[in-house]
Motif scaffolding. Sequence first.
Motif, PDB file in Angstrom:
ATOM      1  N   ASP A 219       0.578  -1.301   0.039  1.00  0.00           N
ATOM      2  CA  ASP A 219      -0.042  -0.284  -0.157  1.00  0.00           C
ATOM      3  C   ASP A 219       0.388   1.467   0.163  1.00  0.00           C
ATOM      4  O   ASP A 219       1.741   0.739   0.459  1.00  0.00           O
ATOM      5  CB  ASP A 219      -1.115   0.105   0.548  1.00  0.00           C
ATOM      6  N   ASP A 220       0.546   2.619   0.024  1.00  0.00           N
ATOM      7  CA  ASP A 220       1.186   3.602  -0.386  1.00  0.00           C
ATOM      8  C   ASP A 220       1.936   4.181   1.305  1.00  0.00           C
ATOM      9  O   ASP A 220       3.067   4.575   0.509  1.00  0.00           O
ATOM     10  CB  ASP A 220       0.272   5.164  -0.701  1.00  0.00           C
ATOM     11  N   ALA A 221       0.850   4.431   1.726  1.00  0.00           N
ATOM     12  CA  ALA A 221       1.437   4.006   3.179  1.00  0.00           C
ATOM     13  C   ALA A 221       3.136   3.684   3.405  1.00  0.00           C
ATOM     14  O   ALA A 221       3.500   4.101   4.085  1.00  0.00           O
ATOM     15  CB  ALA A 221       0.423   3.982   4.556  1.00  0.00           C
TER      16      ALA A 221
ATOM     17  N   HIS B  50       8.697   4.068   3.692  1.00  0.00           N
ATOM     18  CA  HIS B  50      10.167   3.887   3.829  1.00  0.00           C
ATOM     19  C   HIS B  50      11.191   5.115   2.692  1.00  0.00           C
ATOM     20  O   HIS B  50      11.914   4.543   1.556  1.00  0.00           O
ATOM     21  CB  HIS B  50      10.636   2.893   2.932  1.00  0.00           C
ATOM     22  N   ASP B  51      10.466   6.392   2.436  1.00  0.00           N
ATOM     23  CA  ASP B  51      10.770   7.890   1.843  1.00  0.00           C
ATOM     24  C   ASP B  51      10.465   7.331   0.231  1.00  0.00           C
ATOM     25  O   ASP B  51      11.275   7.221  -0.552  1.00  0.00           O
ATOM     26  CB  ASP B  51      11.945   7.427   2.038  1.00  0.00           C
ATOM     27  N   VAL B  52       9.663   6.076  -0.334  1.00  0.00           N
ATOM     28  CA  VAL B  52       9.772   5.442  -1.758  1.00  0.00           C
ATOM     29  C   VAL B  52       8.484   6.668  -2.086  1.00  0.00           C
ATOM     30  O   VAL B  52       7.871   7.535  -2.238  1.00  0.00           O
ATOM     31  CB  VAL B  52       9.139   3.925  -1.654  1.00  0.00           C
ATOM     32  N   ARG B  53       9.212   7.569  -3.614  1.00  0.00           N
ATOM     33  CA  ARG B  53       8.525   8.361  -3.977  1.00  0.00           C
ATOM     34  C   ARG B  53       7.389   8.168  -5.181  1.00  0.00           C
ATOM     35  O   ARG B  53       7.765   7.537  -5.802  1.00  0.00           O
ATOM     36  CB  ARG B  53       9.403  10.296  -4.262  1.00  0.00           C
ATOM     37  N   HIS B  54       6.582   9.176  -5.345  1.00  0.00           N
ATOM     38  CA  HIS B  54       5.138   9.157  -6.986  1.00  0.00           C
ATOM     39  C   HIS B  54       5.873   8.776  -7.861  1.00  0.00           C
ATOM     40  O   HIS B  54       7.287  10.553  -7.492  1.00  0.00           O
ATOM     41  CB  HIS B  54       4.298   9.838  -6.450  1.00  0.00           C
ATOM     42  N   TRP B  55       5.500   8.315  -9.623  1.00  0.00           N
ATOM     43  CA  TRP B  55       5.968   9.055 -10.380  1.00  0.00           C
ATOM     44  C   TRP B  55       7.516   9.295 -10.719  1.00  0.00           C
ATOM     45  O   TRP B  55       8.108   8.554 -11.983  1.00  0.00           O
ATOM     46  CB  TRP B  55       5.337  10.230 -11.082  1.00  0.00           C
TER      47      TRP B  55
ATOM     48  N   SER C  85      11.725   7.210  -6.618  1.00  0.00           N
ATOM     49  CA  SER C  85      10.617   6.917  -7.492  1.00  0.00           C
ATOM     50  C   SER C  85      10.028   5.264  -7.942  1.00  0.00           C
ATOM     51  O   SER C  85      11.018   4.793  -8.305  1.00  0.00           O
ATOM     52  CB  SER C  85      10.246   8.187  -8.088  1.00  0.00           C
ATOM     53  N   LEU C  86       9.279   5.472  -7.939  1.00  0.00           N
ATOM     54  CA  LEU C  86       8.258   4.174  -8.608  1.00  0.00           C
ATOM     55  C   LEU C  86       7.341   4.663  -9.741  1.00  0.00           C
ATOM     56  O   LEU C  86       6.657   5.663 -10.021  1.00  0.00           O
ATOM     57  CB  LEU C  86       7.738   3.457  -8.281  1.00  0.00           C
ATOM     58  N   PRO C  87       8.534   4.297 -10.588  1.00  0.00           N
ATOM     59  CA  PRO C  87       7.903   5.244 -12.449  1.00  0.00           C
ATOM     60  C   PRO C  87       6.081   4.352 -12.174  1.00  0.00           C
ATOM     61  O   PRO C  87       5.624   3.427 -11.373  1.00  0.00           O
ATOM     62  CB  PRO C  87       8.610   4.124 -13.396  1.00  0.00           C
TER      63      PRO C  87
ATOM     64  N   ALA D   8      19.689  -1.224  -4.822  1.00  0.00           N
ATOM     65  CA  ALA D   8      20.827  -1.289  -3.188  1.00  0.00           C
ATOM     66  C   ALA D   8      19.598  -0.635  -3.141  1.00  0.00           C
ATOM     67  O   ALA D   8      18.864  -1.344  -1.378  1.00  0.00           O
ATOM     68  CB  ALA D   8      21.605  -0.496  -3.343  1.00  0.00           C
ATOM     69  N   GLU D   9      18.484   0.370  -2.540  1.00  0.00           N
ATOM     70  CA  GLU D   9      17.486   1.121  -2.694  1.00  0.00           C
ATOM     71  C   GLU D   9      16.201  -0.150  -2.641  1.00  0.00           C
ATOM     72  O   GLU D   9      15.575  -0.149  -1.911  1.00  0.00           O
ATOM     73  CB  GLU D   9      17.396   2.373  -3.145  1.00  0.00           C
ATOM     74  N   GLU D  10      16.166  -0.462  -4.162  1.00  0.00           N
ATOM     75  CA  GLU D  10      15.207  -1.747  -3.862  1.00  0.00           C
ATOM     76  C   GLU D  10      15.339  -2.792  -3.097  1.00  0.00           C
ATOM     77  O   GLU D  10      14.278  -3.172  -2.455  1.00  0.00           O
ATOM     78  CB  GLU D  10      15.380  -2.016  -5.740  1.00  0.00           C
ATOM     79  N   ARG D  11      16.673  -3.043  -3.140  1.00  0.00           N
ATOM     80  CA  ARG D  11      16.962  -3.826  -1.737  1.00  0.00           C
ATOM     81  C   ARG D  11      16.241  -3.712  -0.560  1.00  0.00           C
ATOM     82  O   ARG D  11      15.660  -4.560   0.481  1.00  0.00           O
ATOM     83  CB  ARG D  11      18.178  -4.597  -1.720  1.00  0.00           C
ATOM     84  N   THR D  12      16.583  -2.517  -0.663  1.00  0.00           N
ATOM     85  CA  THR D  12      16.475  -2.598   1.249  1.00  0.00           C
ATOM     86  C   THR D  12      15.172  -2.505   1.490  1.00  0.00           C
ATOM     87  O   THR D  12      14.919  -3.281   2.209  1.00  0.00           O
ATOM     88  CB  THR D  12      17.092  -1.161   1.781  1.00  0.00           C
ATOM     89  N   VAL D  13      14.595  -1.312   0.048  1.00  0.00           N
ATOM     90  CA  VAL D  13      12.957  -1.404   0.627  1.00  0.00           C
ATOM     91  C   VAL D  13      12.198  -2.780   0.498  1.00  0.00           C
ATOM     92  O   VAL D  13      11.577  -3.343   1.180  1.00  0.00           O
ATOM     93  CB  VAL D  13      11.958   0.006  -0.321  1.00  0.00           C
ATOM     94  N   LEU D  14      12.355  -3.854  -0.122  1.00  0.00           N
ATOM     95  CA  LEU D  14      12.163  -4.664  -0.202  1.00  0.00           C
ATOM     96  C   LEU D  14      12.427  -5.964   0.808  1.00  0.00           C
ATOM     97  O   LEU D  14      11.131  -6.359   1.226  1.00  0.00           O
ATOM     98  CB  LEU D  14      12.257  -6.115  -1.549  1.00  0.00           C
ATOM     99  N   ALA D  15      13.538  -5.238   0.884  1.00  0.00           N
ATOM    100  CA  ALA D  15      13.929  -6.701   2.731  1.00  0.00           C
ATOM    101  C   ALA D  15      12.849  -6.016   3.838  1.00  0.00           C
ATOM    102  O   ALA D  15      12.263  -6.918   4.415  1.00  0.00           O
ATOM    103  CB  ALA D  15      14.822  -6.117   2.839  1.00  0.00           C
ATOM    104  N   ALA D  16      12.639  -4.628   3.487  1.00  0.00           N
ATOM    105  CA  ALA D  16      11.598  -3.715   4.927  1.00  0.00           C
ATOM    106  C   ALA D  16      10.256  -4.608   5.392  1.00  0.00           C
ATOM    107  O   ALA D  16       9.763  -4.477   6.178  1.00  0.00           O
ATOM    108  CB  ALA D  16      12.375  -2.399   5.317  1.00  0.00           C
TER     109      ALA D  16
END
Length: 89
Positions: free
Chosen positions: A4-6, A11-16, A21-23, A78-86
Amino acid sequence: MPVDDAALLAHDVRHWAGPRSLPLWLPPEASALVRRDGSAYRAAGGHERTLAETVGRALADEVARGADRPRRSGLTPAEERTVLAALTG
């Protein structure tokens, strides 16, 4: 894996677009963007591609430019791996 967005925002992932960001992930208040009508584009001579053609062209472009090149937008590997792990524990 649906998230979900929240959780992403936590985890400081941003829109667009832009750093971290996530495209194509839009905040709910920007959802009108996906409801745009393509009639003006078609009237100007544009044509729609199939999903398979679009994905194929995008993949070919990524390969040609180097999939591991530095980006100005998106999560780094690296950021993607960190976010996915969390998010997956």
